[in-house]
Design an enzyme around this catalytic site. Structure first.
Site, PDB file in Angstrom:
ATOM      1  N   SER A  60      11.605 -19.121 -68.954  1.00  0.00           N
ATOM      2  CA  SER A  60      12.563 -18.414 -69.778  1.00  0.00           C
ATOM      3  C   SER A  60      12.694 -18.961 -71.190  1.00  0.00           C
ATOM      4  CB  SER A  60      13.935 -18.453 -69.103  1.00  0.00           C
ATOM      5  OG  SER A  60      14.381 -19.794 -68.929  1.00  0.00           O
ATOM      6  N   SER A 113      10.356 -23.174 -66.568  1.00  0.00           N
ATOM      7  CA  SER A 113      10.634 -22.513 -67.843  1.00  0.00           C
ATOM      8  C   SER A 113      10.318 -23.328 -69.084  1.00  0.00           C
ATOM      9  CB  SER A 113      12.101 -22.071 -67.893  1.00  0.00           C
ATOM     10  OG  SER A 113      12.325 -21.017 -66.990  1.00  0.00           O
ATOM     11  N   LYS A 130      17.518 -23.575 -77.488  1.00  0.00           N
ATOM     12  CA  LYS A 130      17.452 -22.419 -76.603  1.00  0.00           C
ATOM     13  C   LYS A 130      18.845 -21.890 -76.282  1.00  0.00           C
ATOM     14  CE  LYS A 130      15.676 -21.115 -71.998  1.00  0.00           C
ATOM     15  NZ  LYS A 130      14.985 -21.640 -70.798  1.00  0.00           N
TER      16      LYS A 130
END
Length: 479
Positions: free
Chosen positions: A154, A178, A78
């Site tokens: 996210s 997230s 990520k």
């Protein structure tokens, strides 16, 4: 003998399974990487999940000699707080578009030591502030189950790639939900570990004053468990040591738990009543747990609305992050270089006082004590992950007014941040789909340090109601 792997064969294996194929020389790492890249190139135009492709680096790495429990398995990192040397680390922000770290973050090094091969970094909302993955830098990440919906945030880029069959598991982070939110939105398994279980980022030992954790989203429970086995341990210099666990999380996932006492929380601590689909999902999960011999009771801990304290903390961190970037660049960062909600966070952060932060920490500690007391009588807490089904794109993005964003957030994500506050482990399990074939995840929360118990229940649920082969029908070409 090594043979070419077909897409169907590739999709039929999780990361543990793919690693076993490589170890038996039934397929090569290069062929797995080629399959992952081909799949990424097929679906990325429709999903917009990748921040930076790492295809050439992945091909090069696949040709080397390396070892580890996941040797040769394609993976993704990520694009938030966890650095890959020489690769942009933008945190989903135009203000960091030129930021290229020189060294790997500690968790990235652990993934590489485990033999994983990153093929990309994945999209994040700006600084991980939103429960969807939509940014002015990279655009909106779409949900493979319905491209008009968000993949969650996210870690939506990671979840979209895993759900679409590009990779079997991907790195994700969780400062307020997230990992669990995109797992719920994309029909995946996602576990947020206990505070201090894994490294929180690059050149820091805690994220968001301890709220943030890092692990993965995956299609199988055993991948999540085995990846935690391979990477857990507090970072060097950590003030918060990981909760001790002397066993194997992967082994825990293979054995049924003892009969558990499970509490059901139907009402959020603040905000409107959840959507009927989300309530049906937890009722369905509760019924399944009863059928497996567990006890279920509808009750919930007595916690206050912590939203003002969370807002103060996140705003202060946002303001500090942008102040540090301003110092590095040697120029101010204008509001036109960040999202409207991020700009509002920054402005609020400059008004937050030391007394406000002490009040927030005091409230968070009190919440942790309340939860510990609650868990004297209940092994697990079962809640919705989200208050609404996966959100339409644009409905909860950072490109909004403060009023609209606050109202949308109050109804959409009222459950998950509380476990970041208390430091407890929590998991999203894909047990339910709506009548329109959209995933609706459910959340189980355990005592601090009890990931093994969560993996044990998750494995039992997965064996009883398998979801691994339930995949979105990807995907017609976008008009």
């Amino acid at each position: 003998m090594v043979t070419m792997i077909t897409l169907d064969d590739y999709l039929s294996h999780d990361a543990v399974g793919l690693a076993a194929l490589v170890a038996r020389h039934e397929v090569s790492a290069a062929e797995l990487v080629a399959a992952a890249i081909a799949r990424a190139q097929e679906v990325e135009p429709q999903l917009n999940a990748i921040a930076t492709p790492l295809y050439e680096a992945a091909r090069t790495r696949a040709g080397r000699q390396f070892s580890g429990p996941f040797a040769g398995v394609p993976f993704a990192i990520k694009d938030l707080n966890h650095a890959v040397a020489g690769v942009p680390l933008t945190h989903g922000s135009r203000a960091f578009a030129s930021h290229i770290p020189r060294a790997n973050g500690e968790l990235v090094d652990r993934y590489l030591a485990a033999g994983l091969i990153p093929i990309a970094t994945t999209a994040s909302s700006e600084f991980g502030l939103s429960v969807t993955t939509e940014s002015a830098l990279y655009g909106a990440t779409r949900n493979p189950w319905n491209r008009m919906l968000s993949a969650g945030g996210s870690s939506g880029g990671s979840a979209a790639l895993v759900a679409a069959g590009v990779i079997p598991a991907a790195h994700a982070t969780d400062g307020g939900g997230s990992i669990r939110i995109p797992a719920a939105a994309c029909g995946l398994f996602g576990l947020k570990p206990s505070r201090g279980r894994t490294p929180a980022g690059t050149i820091r030992t805690e994220g968001w004053s301890g709220l943030a954790a890092a692990h993965v989203v995956s299609r199988s429970v055993r991948d999540s468990a085995a990846l935690l086995d391979a990477t857990h341990g507090a970072p060097f210099g950590a003030r918060i040591a990981e909760p001790e666990y002397g066993g194997s999380f992967a082994h825990a996932a293979t054995r049924d738990p003892r009969p558990l006492r499970i509490a059901i929380q139907r009402r959020p601590f603040a905000g409107p009543q959840p959507h009927p689909d989300c309530l049906r999902a937890i009722d369905d999960a509760a019924a399944l747990c009863v059928a497996l011999g567990h006890g279920v009771e509808e009750t919930q801990p007595d916690l206050p609305d912590l939203t003002p304290h969370l807002l103060a903390l996140l705003a202060a961190h946002t303001a500090a992050t942008l102040a540090a970037r301003t110092a590095t660049l040697g120029r101010p960062i204008g509001d036109d270089e960040i999202e409207p909600i991020t700009a509002a966070y920054r402005a609020h952060g400059h008004a937050v006082t030391g007394l406000d932060l002490v009040a927030a920490e005091t409230a968070f500690m009190a919440a942790a004590v309340t939860m510990a007391e609650f868990h004297r009588h209940h092994d697990l807490l079962l809640t919705p992950v989200l208050g609404r089904p996966p959100a339409p794109l644009g409905s909860v993005s950072l490109d909004a007014t403060v009023e609209d964003y606050s109202a949308a957030m109050a109804g959409y994500s009222p459950f998950t941040a509380y476990q970041n506050v208390t430091g407890q482990p929590a998991m999203s399990v894909p047990l339910h789909w709506s009548d329109t074939d959209v995933p609706i995840g459910v959340q189980f929360v355990a005592r601090f340090g009890e990931e093994a118990l969560l993996f044990s229940l998750a494995g039992q649920l997965e064996r009883t109601r398998p979801w691994f082969d339930r995949r979105p029908a990807l995907l017609e070409v976008m008009p």
